[in-house]
Design a protein around this motif. Structure first.
Motif, PDB file in Angstrom:
ATOM      1  N   GLU A  23      56.784  66.959  73.558  1.00 19.01           N
ATOM      2  CA  GLU A  23      56.178  65.648  73.346  1.00 19.01           C
ATOM      3  C   GLU A  23      55.092  65.390  74.408  1.00 19.01           C
ATOM      4  O   GLU A  23      55.005  66.098  75.405  1.00 19.01           O
ATOM      5  CB  GLU A  23      57.238  64.544  73.401  1.00 19.01           C
ATOM      6  CG  GLU A  23      57.807  64.278  74.779  1.00 19.01           C
ATOM      7  CD  GLU A  23      59.077  65.045  75.062  1.00 19.01           C
ATOM      8  OE1 GLU A  23      59.848  64.596  75.921  1.00 19.01           O
ATOM      9  OE2 GLU A  23      59.294  66.104  74.432  1.00 19.01           O
ATOM     10  N   PRO A  24      54.251  64.365  74.216  1.00 17.27           N
ATOM     11  CA  PRO A  24      53.253  64.019  75.237  1.00 17.27           C
ATOM     12  C   PRO A  24      53.938  63.571  76.530  1.00 17.27           C
ATOM     13  O   PRO A  24      54.942  62.856  76.492  1.00 17.27           O
ATOM     14  CB  PRO A  24      52.483  62.857  74.603  1.00 17.27           C
ATOM     15  CG  PRO A  24      52.787  62.915  73.153  1.00 17.27           C
ATOM     16  CD  PRO A  24      54.155  63.501  73.029  1.00 17.27           C
ATOM     17  N   ILE A  25      53.401  64.005  77.654  1.00 12.75           N
ATOM     18  CA  ILE A  25      53.930  63.571  78.943  1.00 12.75           C
ATOM     19  C   ILE A  25      52.781  63.152  79.855  1.00 12.75           C
ATOM     20  O   ILE A  25      51.633  63.571  79.668  1.00 12.75           O
ATOM     21  CB  ILE A  25      54.779  64.659  79.638  1.00 12.75           C
ATOM     22  CG1 ILE A  25      53.916  65.889  79.943  1.00 12.75           C
ATOM     23  CG2 ILE A  25      55.979  65.042  78.812  1.00 12.75           C
ATOM     24  CD1 ILE A  25      54.644  66.917  80.786  1.00 12.75           C
ATOM     25  N   LEU A  26      53.100  62.324  80.829  1.00 12.91           N
ATOM     26  CA  LEU A  26      52.138  61.912  81.844  1.00 12.91           C
ATOM     27  C   LEU A  26      52.391  62.704  83.114  1.00 12.91           C
ATOM     28  O   LEU A  26      53.542  62.851  83.550  1.00 12.91           O
ATOM     29  CB  LEU A  26      52.279  60.410  82.144  1.00 12.91           C
ATOM     30  CG  LEU A  26      51.522  59.890  83.375  1.00 12.91           C
ATOM     31  CD1 LEU A  26      50.006  59.998  83.179  1.00 12.91           C
ATOM     32  CD2 LEU A  26      51.911  58.446  83.690  1.00 12.91           C
ATOM     33  N   VAL A  27      51.313  63.200  83.715  1.00 13.58           N
ATOM     34  CA  VAL A  27      51.396  63.877  85.010  1.00 13.58           C
ATOM     35  C   VAL A  27      50.518  63.117  85.999  1.00 13.58           C
ATOM     36  O   VAL A  27      49.319  62.946  85.768  1.00 13.58           O
ATOM     37  CB  VAL A  27      50.930  65.341  84.918  1.00 13.58           C
ATOM     38  CG1 VAL A  27      50.893  65.971  86.312  1.00 13.58           C
ATOM     39  CG2 VAL A  27      51.842  66.136  84.009  1.00 13.58           C
ATOM     40  N   ILE A  28      51.133  62.627  87.066  1.00 14.55           N
ATOM     41  CA  ILE A  28      50.380  61.994  88.145  1.00 14.55           C
ATOM     42  C   ILE A  28      50.401  62.951  89.322  1.00 14.55           C
ATOM     43  O   ILE A  28      51.463  63.239  89.883  1.00 14.55           O
ATOM     44  CB  ILE A  28      50.987  60.637  88.540  1.00 14.55           C
ATOM     45  CG1 ILE A  28      50.988  59.686  87.345  1.00 14.55           C
ATOM     46  CG2 ILE A  28      50.206  60.033  89.711  1.00 14.55           C
ATOM     47  CD1 ILE A  28      51.668  58.350  87.633  1.00 14.55           C
ATOM     48  N   ASN A  29      49.227  63.464  89.677  1.00 13.19           N
ATOM     49  CA  ASN A  29      49.168  64.455  90.747  1.00 13.19           C
ATOM     50  C   ASN A  29      48.989  63.779  92.097  1.00 13.19           C
ATOM     51  O   ASN A  29      47.984  63.146  92.370  1.00 13.19           O
ATOM     52  CB  ASN A  29      48.030  65.444  90.522  1.00 13.19           C
ATOM     53  CG  ASN A  29      47.934  66.419  91.683  1.00 13.19           C
ATOM     54  OD1 ASN A  29      48.944  66.966  92.124  1.00 13.19           O
ATOM     55  ND2 ASN A  29      46.740  66.603  92.187  1.00 13.19           N
ATOM     56  N   SER A  30      50.003  63.911  92.938  1.00 10.18           N
ATOM     57  CA  SER A  30      49.955  63.336  94.275  1.00 10.18           C
ATOM     58  C   SER A  30      50.289  64.394  95.319  1.00 10.18           C
ATOM     59  O   SER A  30      50.739  64.090  96.412  1.00 10.18           O
ATOM     60  CB  SER A  30      50.952  62.174  94.392  1.00 10.18           C
ATOM     61  OG  SER A  30      50.836  61.524  95.633  1.00 10.18           O
ATOM     62  N   GLY A  31      50.057  65.670  94.958  1.00 13.51           N
ATOM     63  CA  GLY A  31      50.484  66.745  95.832  1.00 13.51           C
ATOM     64  C   GLY A  31      49.431  67.295  96.758  1.00 13.51           C
ATOM     65  O   GLY A  31      49.676  68.273  97.456  1.00 13.51           O
TER      66      GLY A  31
END
Length: 326
Positions: free
Chosen positions: A62-70
């Motif tokens: 399914e669609p997912i959200l990725v928030i990159n804070s790395g």
């Protein structure tokens, strides 16, 4: 079924900080999603590929959200300990929040427009306000807004052909932007750091592009990613109207954001203890006996009878006062 949100962070400490913050939230926004936190310390490129591996392992379609804070937060080292998603965003209505809250609010407005499996990527040091996406998202796309051309040398800039991305110029001089016809009536189509990548393109990037990746392969990831997709196929360019974009990638950007949003700074503080963890002081006097709790940024203040020079940020972390210039 709740949609999944993946946060990428730099280390175990940031993971625990984010985990505790999410756990403490009682509002419906956080209850809408199932959160996963991955340690991926090498920037957006490796974070995306780590997410693709996670998707394959967990058979997630399914669609997912990725928030990159790395990332390493080299231009905002005072925020690097907690991670960019924990950058405080004080407001004039006393409902202070973190950048994570802002990004989730944006996602809640557009998630139902995503009609196919894939990954929506957001960077953790940029926010967009007044976003209104009216069309369904059914293919890979980049989200952009029009901005003054002077922002071009510090950002990614799109070149458009029809409704699709023709090219992507990352932090290029105004002369180059002009030469490449990226400047339109003194404006540019700026990269907001928000992309939707459909499953087929994720497979292309992962299997054919950088299967065996190292840190230095993704220093200019957005340019490489966009160029690779448009070489192999195409990427829609969603140009938002009336949206406002803020990049908080350095202290000056951060302070400009606070000023533009009419944040009211306290003029002086003399009580022996101040407990609000998200208050900002500007041109302030702080008594020698004052105790300021964690998570406070101070600009151009007098503290302990010693003047902090202008364009300096001070961060109080437990018993240590950390100084950093911008």
């Amino acid at each position: 079924m709740k949609r999944k949100v993946i946060l990428t962070v730099a280390n175990e400490e940031q993971k625990q900080i984010a985990k505790e913050y999410i756990k403490k939230q009682n509002n419906s926004l956080f209850h809408k999603y199932t959160f996963y936190i991955l340690i991926s310390a090498n920037g957006t490129g490796t974070a995306l590929l780590d997410v693709v591996r996670w998707k394959e392992k967990n058979n997630t379609k399914e669609p997912i959200l990725v928030i990159n804070s790395g990332g390493k937060s080299t231009r905002t080292p005072l925020f690097s300990k907690r991670g960019k998603i924990m950058i405080p965003l004080p407001s004039t209505n006393n409902k202070n929040k973190m950048i994570l809250d802002e990004l989730l609010e944006l996602y809640s407005k557009i998630e139902n427009k995503i009609k196919i499996p894939g990954v929506l990527i957001m960077t953790a040091d940029s926010i967009c306000e007044n976003v209104n996406i009216t069309e369904d998202i059914t293919e890979s796309c980049a989200i952009s807004i029009m901005a003054d051309k002077e922002y071009g040398p510090d950002h990614g800039v799109f070149i458009k052909e029809g409704n699709y991305v023709k090219g992507f110029l990352h932090k290029k001089s105004l002369d180059i932007l002009e030469k490449e016809n990226a400047i339109i009536n003194n404006n540019i189509m700026i990269d907001t750091g928000i992309y939707f990548i459909k499953e087929e393109h994720l497979d292309l990037l992962y299997n054919n592009y950088r299967k065996d990746y190292q840190n230095d392969l993704f220093l200019d990831f957005y340019t490489q990613m966009v160029q690779y997709i448009i070489d192999k196929d195409k990427m829609l360019l969603l140009l938002l109207k009336d949206a406002i974009f803020y990049h908080l990638g350095n202290y000056k950007n951060y302070f400009d954001y606070l000023q533009k949003n009419n944040i009211k700074f306290i003029d002086s503080i003399y009580p022996p203890k101040y407990n609000d963890k998200k208050v900002f002081f500007y041109h302030s006097k702080i008594s020698e006996n004052a105790t300021i709790e964690d998570n406070v940024a101070i600009f151009n203040c007098d503290i302990n009878e010693g003047t902090i020079k202008e364009n300096t940020i001070v961060y109080k972390d437990k018993d240590e006062i950390i100084y950093d210039k911008f």
